[in-house]
Design a protein around this motif. Structure first.
Motif, short mmCIF file in Angstrom:
data_model
loop_
_atom_site.label_atom_id
_atom_site.label_comp_id
_atom_site.label_asym_id
_atom_site.label_seq_id
_atom_site.Cartn_x
_atom_site.Cartn_y
_atom_site.Cartn_z
N LEU A 231 -104.99 33.61 -90.36
CA LEU A 231 -106.32 34.16 -89.11
C LEU A 231 -106.76 32.92 -88.17
O LEU A 231 -107.43 33.13 -87.49
N ILE A 232 -105.90 32.02 -88.99
CA ILE A 232 -106.36 30.58 -87.42
C ILE A 232 -105.04 31.00 -86.60
O ILE A 232 -105.18 30.76 -85.37
N THR A 233 -104.06 30.09 -87.02
CA THR A 233 -102.37 30.09 -85.65
C THR A 233 -102.37 31.37 -85.36
O THR A 233 -101.79 30.72 -84.23
N LEU A 234 -102.21 32.32 -85.96
CA LEU A 234 -101.92 33.71 -84.89
C LEU A 234 -102.12 33.57 -83.90
O LEU A 234 -101.36 34.28 -82.94
N PRO A 235 -103.26 33.92 -84.24
CA PRO A 235 -104.76 34.45 -83.29
C PRO A 235 -104.85 33.72 -82.31
O PRO A 235 -104.44 33.72 -81.18
N MET A 236 -104.89 32.04 -82.39
CA MET A 236 -103.85 31.01 -81.30
C MET A 236 -103.02 31.18 -80.49
O MET A 236 -102.94 31.40 -79.57
N LEU A 237 -101.77 31.98 -81.24
CA LEU A 237 -100.99 32.03 -80.69
C LEU A 237 -100.80 33.47 -79.74
O LEU A 237 -100.01 33.33 -78.29
N GLY A 238 -101.48 34.06 -79.59
CA GLY A 238 -101.82 35.66 -79.27
C GLY A 238 -101.11 35.76 -77.45
O GLY A 238 -100.18 36.33 -77.35
N SER A 239 -101.83 34.36 -77.06
CA SER A 239 -101.43 35.06 -75.09
C SER A 239 -100.19 34.25 -74.89
O SER A 239 -99.58 35.00 -74.72
N ALA A 240 -99.67 33.48 -75.77
CA ALA A 240 -98.50 32.65 -76.00
C ALA A 240 -97.37 33.57 -76.20
O ALA A 240 -96.57 33.46 -75.60
N LEU A 241 -97.82 33.91 -77.26
CA LEU A 241 -96.55 35.14 -77.45
C LEU A 241 -96.26 36.35 -76.57
O LEU A 241 -95.53 37.18 -76.36
N GLY A 242 -97.36 36.68 -76.17
CA GLY A 242 -97.80 37.56 -75.33
C GLY A 242 -96.89 37.63 -73.65
O GLY A 242 -96.19 38.86 -73.76
N ALA A 243 -97.32 36.68 -73.34
CA ALA A 243 -97.35 36.44 -71.86
C ALA A 243 -95.29 36.33 -72.15
O ALA A 243 -95.07 36.27 -71.12
N GLY A 244 -94.86 35.25 -72.86
CA GLY A 244 -94.01 35.13 -73.51
C GLY A 244 -92.70 36.82 -73.82
O GLY A 244 -91.71 37.09 -73.22
N ALA A 245 -93.10 38.16 -74.21
CA ALA A 245 -93.36 38.71 -73.92
C ALA A 245 -93.20 39.17 -72.82
O ALA A 245 -91.97 40.49 -73.32
N LEU A 246 -93.83 39.19 -71.86
CA LEU A 246 -93.32 39.99 -71.25
C LEU A 246 -92.64 39.37 -70.38
O LEU A 246 -92.15 40.23 -69.03
N LEU A 247 -92.45 38.43 -70.22
CA LEU A 247 -91.65 37.74 -69.50
C LEU A 247 -89.74 37.70 -69.49
O LEU A 247 -89.23 37.81 -69.31
N ALA A 248 -90.15 38.21 -71.17
CA ALA A 248 -88.67 37.84 -71.66
C ALA A 248 -88.58 39.68 -71.59
O ALA A 248 -86.88 39.90 -71.30
N VAL B 15 -78.16 44.71 -76.57
CA VAL B 15 -80.04 44.57 -77.64
C VAL B 15 -79.38 42.71 -78.03
O VAL B 15 -80.22 42.03 -77.43
N ILE B 16 -78.77 42.61 -78.37
CA ILE B 16 -77.96 41.49 -79.01
C ILE B 16 -78.10 40.22 -77.81
O ILE B 16 -78.82 39.55 -78.29
N GLY B 17 -77.26 40.87 -77.12
CA GLY B 17 -77.06 39.80 -75.90
C GLY B 17 -78.58 39.32 -75.14
O GLY B 17 -78.18 38.74 -74.21
N HIS B 18 -79.28 40.53 -74.77
CA HIS B 18 -80.52 40.59 -74.61
C HIS B 18 -81.20 39.32 -75.59
O HIS B 18 -81.81 38.10 -74.68
N GLY B 19 -81.48 39.56 -76.65
CA GLY B 19 -82.22 38.98 -77.69
C GLY B 19 -81.78 36.99 -76.98
O GLY B 19 -82.81 36.15 -77.33
N THR B 20 -80.52 36.64 -77.05
CA THR B 20 -80.19 35.59 -77.09
C THR B 20 -80.66 34.82 -75.58
O THR B 20 -81.47 33.55 -76.41
N PHE B 21 -80.63 35.34 -75.14
CA PHE B 21 -81.88 34.35 -74.05
C PHE B 21 -83.17 34.63 -74.21
O PHE B 21 -83.60 34.00 -73.28
N CYS B 22 -83.69 36.23 -73.94
CA CYS B 22 -85.54 36.35 -74.07
C CYS B 22 -85.92 35.30 -75.24
O CYS B 22 -86.87 35.50 -74.98
N THR B 23 -85.07 35.05 -76.11
CA THR B 23 -85.99 34.25 -77.40
C THR B 23 -86.43 33.16 -77.03
O THR B 23 -86.85 32.15 -77.31
N VAL B 24 -85.88 32.53 -76.10
CA VAL B 24 -85.29 31.04 -75.32
C VAL B 24 -87.06 31.39 -74.66
O VAL B 24 -87.60 30.07 -75.07
#
Length: 264
Positions: free
Chosen positions: A179-196, A136-145
């Protein structure tokens, strides 16, 4: 109608590149349905027998479950670390932020074998046994990017006036973020998670140095091919891995495309 040579050549180049990339993948997927245990072309008859045998193999199932578990946990870790790193780089503008940005993206720029060897040496130095968590730690190093790149790109496109307006209305930094920043980052965070998740699920090189006695699905494939064993089952497993990798990539692409339309 006037013949457009440049456009025709461009489309021809695209088709040739796509065939070069995906014909080998298609051949492997077709081999998964071959009734013979020997790979040969043309295929004489088709059958689903190898799918049944593969899914009945305890070793394959264990490797599949381990790969999914590692990918899920590594993705969760990458979402947290990638989000925090993106916020740090975005808000701490200056020479320090550039150094942080370089350090965050470095693991994906380095060859995987160097990252794997470095992590293995680190674990050995501190007497850490190779296990599920070292993978998990090994994968986390590049998935974080992957998560970081998606989130920082979205942060740079957000109008700062929204956060400023929230502050003017009396909201504190945490409430504005929630209430403002995190909801606006939702799709970017979700897309990054799927690619990771997709990247973690089919990773081999770093896993080789951090898995120890554990066997993920890509490691099982690599070992079977190297030893020339279970080739029909390998074709089935590769077929499944391709499908499980394509799905999150397609979903991530849709998320990013929808978010781009909303922010125009």
């Amino acid at each position: 109608m006037r013949f457009d040579l440049a456009k025709t050549l461009l489309w021809a180049s695209v088709i040739v590149i796509l065939l070069f990339l995906f014909v080998p993948v298609a051949i492997i997927m077709v081999y998964a349905f071959s009734a013979s245990n020997i790979q040969g072309w043309p295929i004489q008859s088709f059958s689903l027998q190898w799918f049944a045998r593969t899914f009945a193999d305890d070793e394959v199932r264990a490797a599949l479950f381990l790969s999914v578990e590692v990918a899920v946990v590594a993705t969760a870790l990458a979402m947290l670390m990638g989000l925090l790193a993106a916020l740090a780089v975005y808000r701490l503008r200056g020479p320090g932020s550039e150094a942080i940005a370089f350090a965050v993206v470095l693991p994906i720029a380095l060859p995987g074998i160097l990252t794997g060897m470095a992590l293995n040496s680190y674990f050995v130095l501190w007497g850490i046994n190779l296990s599920f968590w070292t993978i998990v730690i090994g994968h986390g190093t590049f998935c974080t990017v992957i998560v970081y790149n998606n989130v920082i790109a979205r942060l740079r496109r957000l109008p700062p006036s929204w956060a400023e307006a929230s502050g003017d209305l009396g909201a504190g930094p945490w409430r504005t973020f929630r209430l403002i920043t995190l909801p606006m980052l939702g799709s970017a965070l979700g897309a990054g998670a799927l690619l990771a998740f997709a990247l973690s699920f089919d990773e081999v090189i770093v896993t080789t140095f951090t898995a120890g006695a554990q066997t993920t699905l890509p490691l099982w494939i690599f070992g079977a091919i190297r030893l020339g064993q279970h080739l029909p089952e390998v074709n089935v497993v590769v077929c499944v891995v391709i499908l499980l990798t394509i799905l999150p990539v397609l979903l991530a692409q849709r998320l990013m495309g929808r978010a781009a339309l909303l922010h125009k």
